[in-house]
Motif scaffolding. Structure first.
Motif, PDB file in Angstrom:
ATOM      1  N   LEU A  74       3.345  -6.058   2.274  1.00 43.77           N
ATOM      2  CA  LEU A  74       2.348  -4.891   2.728  1.00 43.77           C
ATOM      3  C   LEU A  74       2.268  -4.301   2.456  1.00 43.77           C
ATOM      4  N   ALA A  75       3.586  -3.201   2.430  1.00 42.69           N
ATOM      5  CA  ALA A  75       3.598  -2.327   1.919  1.00 42.69           C
ATOM      6  C   ALA A  75       2.549  -2.028   0.803  1.00 42.69           C
ATOM      7  N   LEU A  76       3.321  -2.637  -0.209  1.00 44.15           N
ATOM      8  CA  LEU A  76       2.699  -2.216  -1.542  1.00 44.15           C
ATOM      9  C   LEU A  76       1.895  -2.867  -1.889  1.00 44.15           C
ATOM     10  N   LEU A  77       0.904  -3.325  -1.112  1.00 48.57           N
ATOM     11  CA  LEU A  77      -0.322  -4.069  -0.731  1.00 48.57           C
ATOM     12  C   LEU A  77      -1.549  -3.331  -0.074  1.00 48.57           C
ATOM     13  N   ASP A  78      -1.094  -2.691   0.894  1.00 50.24           N
ATOM     14  CA  ASP A  78      -1.540  -1.160   1.351  1.00 50.24           C
ATOM     15  C   ASP A  78      -1.123  -0.029   0.097  1.00 50.24           C
ATOM     16  N   ALA A  79      -0.406   0.080  -0.467  1.00 52.19           N
ATOM     17  CA  ALA A  79      -0.889   1.233  -1.475  1.00 52.19           C
ATOM     18  C   ALA A  79      -1.484   0.778  -2.700  1.00 52.19           C
ATOM     19  N   THR A  80      -1.317  -0.200  -2.972  1.00 57.09           N
ATOM     20  CA  THR A  80      -2.144  -0.416  -4.649  1.00 57.09           C
ATOM     21  C   THR A  80      -3.476  -1.004  -4.626  1.00 57.09           C
ATOM     22  N   SER A  81      -3.973  -1.607  -3.067  1.00 60.20           N
ATOM     23  CA  SER A  81      -4.843  -1.090  -2.956  1.00 60.20           C
ATOM     24  C   SER A  81      -5.992  -0.536  -3.101  1.00 60.20           C
ATOM     25  N   SER A  82      -5.364   0.642  -2.255  1.00 61.74           N
ATOM     26  CA  SER A  82      -6.098   1.979  -2.081  1.00 61.74           C
ATOM     27  C   SER A  82      -5.782   2.884  -3.347  1.00 61.74           C
ATOM     28  N   HIS A  83      -5.120   3.059  -4.316  1.00 62.85           N
ATOM     29  CA  HIS A  83      -4.943   3.171  -5.615  1.00 62.85           C
ATOM     30  C   HIS A  83      -6.200   2.488  -6.073  1.00 62.85           C
ATOM     31  N   ASN A  84      -6.222   1.065  -6.184  1.00 60.76           N
ATOM     32  CA  ASN A  84      -7.556   0.284  -7.090  1.00 60.76           C
ATOM     33  C   ASN A  84      -8.474   1.008  -6.917  1.00 60.76           C
ATOM     34  N   HIS A  85      -8.958   1.056  -8.672  1.00 65.50           N
ATOM     35  CA  HIS A  85     -11.101   1.725  -8.296  1.00 65.50           C
ATOM     36  C   HIS A  85     -10.986  -0.041  -9.138  1.00 65.50           C
ATOM     37  N   ASP A  86     -12.403  -0.618  -8.441  1.00 66.08           N
ATOM     38  CA  ASP A  86     -13.017  -1.809  -9.318  1.00 66.08           C
ATOM     39  C   ASP A  86     -14.033  -1.582 -10.002  1.00 66.08           C
ATOM     40  N   GLY A  87     -13.355  -2.196 -11.020  1.00 66.16           N
ATOM     41  CA  GLY A  87     -14.674  -2.073 -12.510  1.00 66.16           C
ATOM     42  C   GLY A  87     -14.023  -1.440 -13.396  1.00 66.16           C
ATOM     43  N   VAL A  88     -13.110  -0.338 -12.892  1.00 70.38           N
ATOM     44  CA  VAL A  88     -13.354   1.008 -14.003  1.00 70.38           C
ATOM     45  C   VAL A  88     -11.934   0.398 -14.879  1.00 70.38           C
ATOM     46  N   VAL A  89     -11.014  -0.447 -14.829  1.00 66.10           N
ATOM     47  CA  VAL A  89     -10.422  -0.952 -15.806  1.00 66.10           C
ATOM     48  C   VAL A  89     -11.242  -2.138 -16.274  1.00 66.10           C
ATOM     49  N   ALA A  90      -9.944  -2.468 -17.018  1.00 66.02           N
ATOM     50  CA  ALA A  90     -10.992  -3.664 -18.103  1.00 66.02           C
ATOM     51  C   ALA A  90     -10.585  -4.749 -17.224  1.00 66.02           C
ATOM     52  N   PRO A  91     -11.556  -5.794 -17.659  1.00 65.11           N
ATOM     53  CA  PRO A  91     -11.617  -7.740 -16.844  1.00 65.11           C
ATOM     54  C   PRO A  91      -9.932  -7.617 -16.798  1.00 65.11           C
ATOM     55  N   ASP A  92      -9.627  -8.321 -18.163  1.00 68.75           N
ATOM     56  CA  ASP A  92      -8.148  -9.298 -17.486  1.00 68.75           C
ATOM     57  C   ASP A  92      -6.701  -8.204 -17.345  1.00 68.75           C
ATOM     58  N   ILE A  93      -7.208  -6.577 -17.025  1.00 70.10           N
ATOM     59  CA  ILE A  93      -6.269  -5.615 -15.971  1.00 70.10           C
ATOM     60  C   ILE A  93      -6.867  -5.992 -14.474  1.00 70.10           C
ATOM     61  N   GLU A  94      -7.914  -5.770 -13.982  1.00 72.70           N
ATOM     62  CA  GLU A  94      -8.501  -6.338 -13.027  1.00 72.70           C
ATOM     63  C   GLU A  94      -8.171  -7.869 -12.475  1.00 72.70           C
ATOM     64  N   LYS A  95      -7.945  -8.708 -12.855  1.00 72.44           N
ATOM     65  CA  LYS A  95      -8.080 -10.280 -12.980  1.00 72.44           C
ATOM     66  C   LYS A  95      -6.395 -10.735 -12.309  1.00 72.44           C
ATOM     67  N   GLU A  96      -5.955  -9.521 -13.431  1.00 69.56           N
ATOM     68  CA  GLU A  96      -4.184  -9.987 -13.427  1.00 69.56           C
ATOM     69  C   GLU A  96      -4.041  -9.015 -11.743  1.00 69.56           C
ATOM     70  N   PHE A  97      -3.997  -8.191 -11.340  1.00 69.87           N
ATOM     71  CA  PHE A  97      -4.034  -7.137 -10.751  1.00 69.87           C
ATOM     72  C   PHE A  97      -4.442  -7.976  -8.928  1.00 69.87           C
ATOM     73  N   TYR A  98      -5.946  -9.048  -9.006  1.00 67.32           N
ATOM     74  CA  TYR A  98      -5.961  -9.374  -7.796  1.00 67.32           C
ATOM     75  C   TYR A  98      -4.890 -10.790  -8.252  1.00 67.32           C
TER      76      TYR A  98
END
Length: 822
Positions: free
Chosen positions: A352-376
């Motif tokens: 839960l801590a990782l989910l909360d921290a990484t979600s708040s730092h993620n910027h949708d659409g800013v990174v490459a599609p494959d990186i964003e897909k891997e992130f989700y």
């Protein structure tokens, strides 16, 4: 050094910016302090990457100006100064003003000389002009003094002076000031990094000795990491923490040192893997190291902080998921002494801590599609892991009936002894063709398997294994495939069971222990040799590998036939006869080569082949050069293609994997006989038929090569004939340029790798080229290679003609490490 741990953490927590010391020689700082602070941070600071030595442009680097009289810059002992170098100034700014030239010569200049004469600090002088633009006399006086200041303290190599007009425009001054501060920071940083790396290297060499103290190593290593972090060289800082983690894991469980694992403090189950300051280091220190439970979380928190600064939340998720899995295994090893359910609660909180921290730092659409897909995808894995542990926790404490009736939870609850939920949630009809649906299948299968519902579990496991095999997720496949095989065994599904066992044997060796792999082998052999009521064909193609020969390209002379071997490896645990594989092999040759047989088929007639575990068999082709060879400088031609077409007796669709068909439009009637093709690219090289020079590798010493032992490698260069004037590109006063190339991981070269030797232009002249080198690894390795860069390849013949291997023996045992056995 470990005694400074508390002071080290206090000092580190009190500073977060690079310090520039201000030597206020003329009491000007109260006047100009506001101006200096207004022009912070440094907009563009050009620093240096530590490992690659490449320039790194750092934007918005904050700098804190502190007077040299400040208590924070008090004199420290040499030991303290080295430990807290990250707090010491990176630049010293001498703030001066003077209007009278005699005063400058008699008072200011001697004072400045005294300040900088025996100091290793990086310094420069800021001359402040108080003259008003309307006062020409004062302006001229300040200019004369500044000109004299530049002559006395600047040089052609380095400009150390800059001028600030309090009442005039200063656009160029602030740019000049930024360049000078950056230069000082860069030079100081390089010098301090070299010192720390040298000290760290000395301690690293002692890490397996009784005198090893990890706390000392940690203080030096984190000091270096913090220096990089303050300079915004976050990649360098991250590398230091990664190396610190590897060293800790390597030494934490050294034999003879029993340490407390940790995990007994209040609120330890809250998971502090993203909070490096949750506990002071002095609280988790233990003898000469740190408690594993707290320190590994501290290191991960420091790594995550840097990754967030690098704007890589996806990597935090990836590393975090792996860390949670690894740390949970460590908790399992100590589960018997840890508080009840600590492992489950810690994993849930960590996810839960990782989910909360990484979600708040993620910027949708800013990174490459494959990186964003891997992130989700990683986000989903973290949610899934947390839910599994939550279900486990509910099961352990007896509150399973109160868990939310979601589709996943309902699937689990339906297999438990208490009544099924009143509302049975429906699943979409195509759920099994989606990834989340397959995950649901896997969890349903796990619950069914646990409660002995092997038929239901096998159906679900088949879908999961097909997905994992198709996506080549071997780590995940290795977790569920044994369960599928166990279900098939209990259901007396011999064909499926044998196919799954064969598939398990074909996975990477590192995924199973030798005992587990041996158990699978024994199962397959026992079933294959048993008298089954309904014999089934067994597909073992996944255990058979075809490969071309390794080593240098094959060299052939005109009319001289040669052989090109194709190796077949069998991973089957017993002797097998390859008449179950219908080979039909051929070789498509590149231009300039012809087959010894007109149809291009192999010359070998030893079929069927019998291949034992670990043995090899070969399919041999005969080829030769064409009679008419085209002239030219290009010796390497386009590649040849080896084709091996084979058919499998049996249905490859059974089990956990499917075949790759040559013909996609096969009919159902011939599904048991599908043609598969193995292809391999092979490069053939024409020989040098009319060389001018020959390079020969001279024999090695008779006592052989040994790791760490200095040896001499020698090559003899001989002139076979004189070169034509148009070809004599290497001749410059009878000198030949040579170059020695070696893999730095295998060899250490002593001396020059490139140079010239004198070789007479007369036919038959010889010269021996020698280099000193030290083998670094044991085994069969490729030796250093000698080349003549200024001589065309068509004029040089080598002996041996291509890359070869030499045997390097391990180092001799040292008596200082021998302990008598009682």
């Amino acid at each position: 050094m470990a005694n400074y741990l508390a002071q080290f953490q206090t000092v580190k927590n009190s500073c977060d910016r690079v310090v520039a010391a201000v030597e206020d020689v003329s009491d000007l700082w109260p006047t100009v302090k506001g101006l200096f602070e207004e022009h912070q941070p440094l907009k563009r600071a050009l620093l240096t990457n530590n490992r690659t030595r490449n320039p790194v442009l750092v934007h918005n680097l904050p700098v804190e100006f502190i007077l040299t009289t400040d208590a924070r810059l008090r004199s420290r002992s040499p030991q303290e100064q080295f430990l807290f170098w990250f707090r010491e100034p990176y630049a010293t700014l001498l703030l001066v003003t003077c209007e009278d030239l005699d005063e400058f010569k008699n008072i200011l200049k001697p004072r400045l000389k005294l300040i900088v004469q025996n100091d290793e600090r990086e310094w420069f002088i800021v001359f402040v002009s108080k003259a008003h633009p309307s006062n020409d006399q004062a302006t001229k006086s300040f200019k004369k003094v500044y000109a004299k200041l530049e002559v006395d303290f600047s040089s052609k190599k380095r400009e150390r002076c800059c001028k600030l007009d309090i009442h005039g425009p200063n656009a160029n001054f602030w740019e000049d000031l930024e360049l000078k501060i950056t230069e000082c920071i860069r030079n100081t940083l390089d010098r301090r990094v070299l010192f720390y790396e040298d000290e760290i290297r000395k301690l690293t060499e002692q890490r397996f000795m009784p005198i090893w103290n990890f706390c000392n190593f940690f203080i030096l290593k984190e000091s270096l990491a913090f220096i990089f972090e303050m300079a915004h060289l976050h990649e360098d800082a991250l590398r230091e923490y990664d190396e610190l983690e590897l060293c800790y894991l390597e030494t934490v469980n050294m034999p003879g040192k029993q340490r407390e694992f940790g995990g007994f403090d209040s609120e330890d189950d809250k998971a502090t893997l993203l909070k490096p300051g949750s506990k002071p280091l002095t609280q988790i220190v233990q003898d000469d190291s740190f408690r594993e439970f707290d320190f590994r979380q501290y290191l991960f928190a420091c790594q995550s902080r840097l990754l967030f600064k690098l704007n890589r939340p996806s990597e935090v998720s990836s590393r975090g998921y792996s860390f949670v899995i690894s740390f949970a295994k460590a908790l399992t090893l100590h589960e018997s002494v840890l508080p009840f359910c600590l492992r489950e609660v810690w994993v849930i909180n960590a996810c839960l801590a990782l989910l909360d921290a990484t979600s708040s730092h993620n910027h949708d659409g800013v990174v490459a599609p494959d990186i964003e897909k891997e992130f989700y995808r990683l986000q989903g894995d973290l949610y899934s892991l947390a839910r599994v542990k939550f279900m486990r926790l509910g099961y352990l404490i007896g509150y399973g009936t109160d868990i939310e009736k979601s589709p996943l939870n309902s699937a689990c609850l339906s297999m438990l002894p208490w009544p099924k939920p009143a509302v049975w949630p429906s699943l979409p009809p195509d759920a099994s063709s989606e990834r989340h649906g397959v995950v649901l299948d896997g969890e349903i299968a796990a619950v069914c398997f646990k409660h002995g519902k092997y038929d239901l579990a096998a159906n679900s496991y088949e879908k999961v294994c097909a997905l994992y095999a198709g996506e080549r997720w071997q780590d995940l496949l290795a977790e569920v495939l044994p369960n599928l095989a166990e279900c098939q065994k209990n259901l007396n599904d011999h064909a499926g069971y044998m196919s799954s066992c064969v598939r398990l044997l074909s996975l990477d060796k590192g995924l199973f222990s030798p005992k587990e792999r041996q158990a699978f082998q024994i199962e397959v052999v026992n079933l294959a040799h048993s008298e089954m009521e309904n014999p089934v064909p067994l597909d073992v193609s996944s255990l058979i590998t075809f490969s071309g020969s390794t080593g240098p390209p094959l060299q052939l002379c005109d009319g001289d036939p040669g052989t090109l071997s194709v190796t077949v490896w069998s991973g089957f645990p017993d002797d097998i006869t390859l008449d179950s594989l219908i080979l039909d092999a051929w070789l498509d040759l590149q231009e300039g080569f012809v087959h010894g047989k007109s149809d291009g088929r192999p010359t070998s007639t030893f079929f069927p082949l019998v291949v034992s575990p670990g043995s090899r068999a070969a399919v041999v082709f005969s080829i030769s050069l064409e009679k008419t060879m085209s002239s030219g400088k290009d010796l390497l031609l386009p590649e040849s293609i080896l084709n091996i077409k084979y058919e499998i007796n049996g249905d490859r669709a059974a089990g956990a994997h499917k075949p790759v068909d040559v013909d996609a439009d096969h009919s159902g009637s011939d599904s048991e006989r599908r043609a598969l093709v193995f292809k391999s690219a092979i490069v053939l090289q024409r020989p040098v038929l009319d060389p001018c020079l020959t390079v020969g590798f001279l024999p090695l010493p008779s006592d052989g090569l040994r790791v760490g032992k200095l040896i001499t490698m020698q090559w003899r260069v001989e002139r076979l004939k004189e070169l034509k004037r148009s070809e004599a590109v290497e001749q410059q006063h009878d000198e030949v340029l040579y170059e020695v190339n070696a893999n730095s991981e295998n060899w250490m070269i002593a001396g020059r790798k490139r140079g010239h030797v004198c070789l007479s232009q007369e036919k038959g002249s010889r010269v021996v080229i020698s280099i000193l080198c030290v083998p670094l690894v044991a085994g069969y390795v490729r030796p250093p290679q000698l080349s003549l860069p200024n001589v065309e390849e068509e004029n040089v013949r080598s002996n041996p003609p291509g890359p070869h291997l030499v045997c390097v023996l391990p180092p001799l045992l040292s008596s200082s490490y021998c302990v008598p056995v009682k």
